[in-house]
Design a protein around this motif. Sequence first.
Motif, mmCIF file in Angstrom:
data_model
loop_
_atom_site.group_PDB
_atom_site.id
_atom_site.type_symbol
_atom_site.label_atom_id
_atom_site.label_comp_id
_atom_site.label_asym_id
_atom_site.label_seq_id
_atom_site.Cartn_x
_atom_site.Cartn_y
_atom_site.Cartn_z
ATOM 1 N N SER A 1 -52.946 119.925 3.019
ATOM 2 C CA SER A 1 -53.971 119.880 2.002
ATOM 3 C C SER A 1 -54.386 121.341 2.032
ATOM 4 O O SER A 1 -54.488 121.856 0.875
ATOM 5 C CB SER A 1 -55.190 118.971 2.450
ATOM 6 O OG SER A 1 -56.292 119.151 1.564
ATOM 7 N N TRP B 1 -59.352 112.781 -1.026
ATOM 8 C CA TRP B 1 -59.537 111.917 -2.521
ATOM 9 C C TRP B 1 -59.750 112.762 -3.717
ATOM 10 O O TRP B 1 -59.368 112.540 -4.491
ATOM 11 C CB TRP B 1 -60.332 110.867 -2.196
ATOM 12 C CG TRP B 1 -59.929 109.669 -1.478
ATOM 13 C CD1 TRP B 1 -58.697 109.228 -1.280
ATOM 14 C CD2 TRP B 1 -60.816 108.448 -0.743
ATOM 15 N NE1 TRP B 1 -58.849 108.178 -0.596
ATOM 16 C CE2 TRP B 1 -60.063 107.420 -0.097
ATOM 17 C CE3 TRP B 1 -62.116 108.462 -0.652
ATOM 18 C CZ2 TRP B 1 -60.475 106.418 0.502
ATOM 19 C CZ3 TRP B 1 -62.713 107.302 0.042
ATOM 20 C CH2 TRP B 1 -61.959 106.226 0.649
ATOM 21 N N TRP C 1 -52.798 127.203 -4.849
ATOM 22 C CA TRP C 1 -53.269 126.969 -6.328
ATOM 23 C C TRP C 1 -54.109 128.226 -6.423
ATOM 24 O O TRP C 1 -53.795 128.745 -7.616
ATOM 25 C CB TRP C 1 -54.242 125.721 -5.956
ATOM 26 C CG TRP C 1 -55.385 125.573 -7.455
ATOM 27 C CD1 TRP C 1 -54.847 125.113 -8.684
ATOM 28 C CD2 TRP C 1 -56.473 126.066 -7.536
ATOM 29 N NE1 TRP C 1 -56.013 125.203 -9.619
ATOM 30 C CE2 TRP C 1 -56.838 125.768 -8.900
ATOM 31 C CE3 TRP C 1 -57.559 126.653 -6.727
ATOM 32 C CZ2 TRP C 1 -58.241 126.027 -9.305
ATOM 33 C CZ3 TRP C 1 -58.739 126.865 -7.054
ATOM 34 C CH2 TRP C 1 -59.178 126.798 -8.435
ATOM 35 N N ARG D 1 -52.050 123.580 0.138
ATOM 36 C CA ARG D 1 -51.838 123.319 -1.305
ATOM 37 C C ARG D 1 -53.224 123.924 -1.977
ATOM 38 O O ARG D 1 -52.872 124.596 -3.277
ATOM 39 C CB ARG D 1 -51.843 121.891 -1.720
ATOM 40 C CG ARG D 1 -50.709 121.010 -1.384
ATOM 41 C CD ARG D 1 -50.267 119.813 -1.819
ATOM 42 N NE ARG D 1 -51.379 118.722 -1.341
ATOM 43 C CZ ARG D 1 -52.318 118.105 -1.944
ATOM 44 N NH1 ARG D 1 -52.612 118.370 -3.381
ATOM 45 N NH2 ARG D 1 -52.961 117.406 -1.470
ATOM 46 N N GLN E 1 -59.033 115.932 -3.983
ATOM 47 C CA GLN E 1 -58.443 117.308 -4.218
ATOM 48 C C GLN E 1 -57.367 116.811 -5.440
ATOM 49 O O GLN E 1 -56.653 116.076 -5.240
ATOM 50 C CB GLN E 1 -57.307 117.389 -3.024
ATOM 51 C CG GLN E 1 -56.489 118.684 -3.228
ATOM 52 C CD GLN E 1 -55.961 119.447 -1.912
ATOM 53 O OE1 GLN E 1 -55.686 118.316 -0.726
ATOM 54 N NE2 GLN E 1 -55.640 120.409 -1.714
ATOM 55 N N HIS E 2 -57.420 117.918 -6.273
ATOM 56 C CA HIS E 2 -56.527 117.927 -7.484
ATOM 57 C C HIS E 2 -55.137 117.964 -7.271
ATOM 58 O O HIS E 2 -54.692 118.466 -6.361
ATOM 59 C CB HIS E 2 -57.191 118.824 -8.401
ATOM 60 C CG HIS E 2 -56.737 118.452 -9.868
ATOM 61 N ND1 HIS E 2 -55.396 119.184 -10.354
ATOM 62 C CD2 HIS E 2 -57.009 117.906 -11.044
ATOM 63 C CE1 HIS E 2 -55.203 118.909 -11.585
ATOM 64 N NE2 HIS E 2 -56.151 118.174 -12.057
ATOM 65 N N PRO E 3 -54.312 117.194 -7.948
ATOM 66 C CA PRO E 3 -52.767 117.367 -7.710
ATOM 67 C C PRO E 3 -52.275 118.699 -7.747
ATOM 68 O O PRO E 3 -51.437 119.137 -7.210
ATOM 69 C CB PRO E 3 -52.283 116.490 -8.881
ATOM 70 C CG PRO E 3 -53.321 115.618 -9.227
ATOM 71 C CD PRO E 3 -54.654 116.087 -8.917
ATOM 72 N N ALA E 4 -52.933 119.573 -8.598
ATOM 73 C CA ALA E 4 -52.641 121.106 -8.543
ATOM 74 C C ALA E 4 -53.000 121.679 -7.184
ATOM 75 O O ALA E 4 -52.402 122.792 -6.722
ATOM 76 C CB ALA E 4 -53.380 121.766 -9.594
ATOM 77 N N GLY E 5 -53.741 121.026 -6.415
ATOM 78 C CA GLY E 5 -54.257 121.817 -5.028
ATOM 79 C C GLY E 5 -55.735 122.244 -4.888
ATOM 80 O O GLY E 5 -56.107 122.449 -3.637
ATOM 81 N N ASP F 1 -57.250 122.651 -12.961
ATOM 82 C CA ASP F 1 -55.687 122.663 -13.104
ATOM 83 C C ASP F 1 -55.675 124.171 -13.307
ATOM 84 O O ASP F 1 -54.444 124.514 -13.514
ATOM 85 C CB ASP F 1 -55.431 122.196 -14.453
ATOM 86 C CG ASP F 1 -56.234 122.741 -15.723
ATOM 87 O OD1 ASP F 1 -56.995 123.593 -15.503
ATOM 88 O OD2 ASP F 1 -56.145 122.283 -16.891
#
Length: 376
Positions: free
Chosen positions: A60, A20, A67, A63, A22-26, A105
């Motif tokens: 996960s 939950w 990043w 990613r 983990q940023h979309p960027a990874g 980010d």
Amino acid sequence: MTETITVHELAKISRQLILWNQHPAGSYVACPLFSHYGFSWLRDGSFIAYAMDIAGEKDSAGRFYEWVRRVLDRQRDRVEQLLHKHANGETIAQHEFLHTRYHLDGRDDDHSEWGHFQLDGYGAWLWGVAEHWKRTGIDELPESFRSSVELTIRYLCAFWKQPNFDCWEERNDQIHPSTLACIYGGLSSIHRFVHMPEIADVVNDIRLFLLKHCIHPEKKYFVKSIRPAADSNSYDIGFEGVDASLMWLAQPFQVFGVDHAIMNATLAELEARLKSADGGVRRYVGDEYYGGGEWILLTAWYGWIDYSAGQYEQAAESLQWIARQADAWGRLPEQVFHSLASKDTYEQWVHRWGTPATPLLWSHAMYLVLYSQLYG
């Protein structure tokens, strides 16, 4: 923690909490509900990604490593400038080095008072990504990672003896065995993927350096830190006691086995000075951060060490202790205050920053690591 949450349920909760957050960027946020931890640390994140690999969440973990790759690719010119100055014998201020944490980010964490210059996260990243590739059946260095990996290797090989902040963002004028363990582990692990001749030399030099300079002269255990002496050719002890992060010398970076005489003496001193009667593990004697309580992730590490030494019952006790620290939602904090060194200092920190960070993703990650040892 309510009695309805079992150690098995807490493992599921831990995995889900990490996903939950983990940023979309990874990147992984250190703690979503603690403003000072709203960043991603390479060190914490690499251990979190390792835990996710173990828990079966390889996408996960992948990613996160991607990043970091993108972050480092953007830092290429900066690192090349640092290496150029180093080769020419020019002075480099600590603020010029790479940072220890980044915005989620990937932007630099500029204009903050945090302890930026730390090398441990870059070593941990090399170790973590090498472990990830081995677990996912990758036998050769992916071409997309070549630039970032080789850049990190050159950076660590050049600056591994440079005083920098420790893993707790403290003592930036000193050299820390736990940081050297991260660098050793990273270079050793990545060596199977990258055949750069300097890797073997630096790995050997780090081990010899630890044995020559980082041992208490009378008690013969590894000390928390050392600092360069005035003549610049020798070192003085900076903090003569132990730090729980010294466990990294054994697990996972395997600089020394748990049966090595000095490592064994270090673990014995750690148990005597830092393990509370209740079962939790503190960072070091004299720790003032939130009064110097017991840390979840360090207790998990202690259990990991016990497990690797065949002490399975003791490892299970550490897991149970951690589970008892979870709140009603199964969230684990950074530290608890059962055996505080200073309750007054704890209250000062609460007044300044609020209660300790909860949930701390690194705590949940290390719970998953220990859980996997005991329950596969």
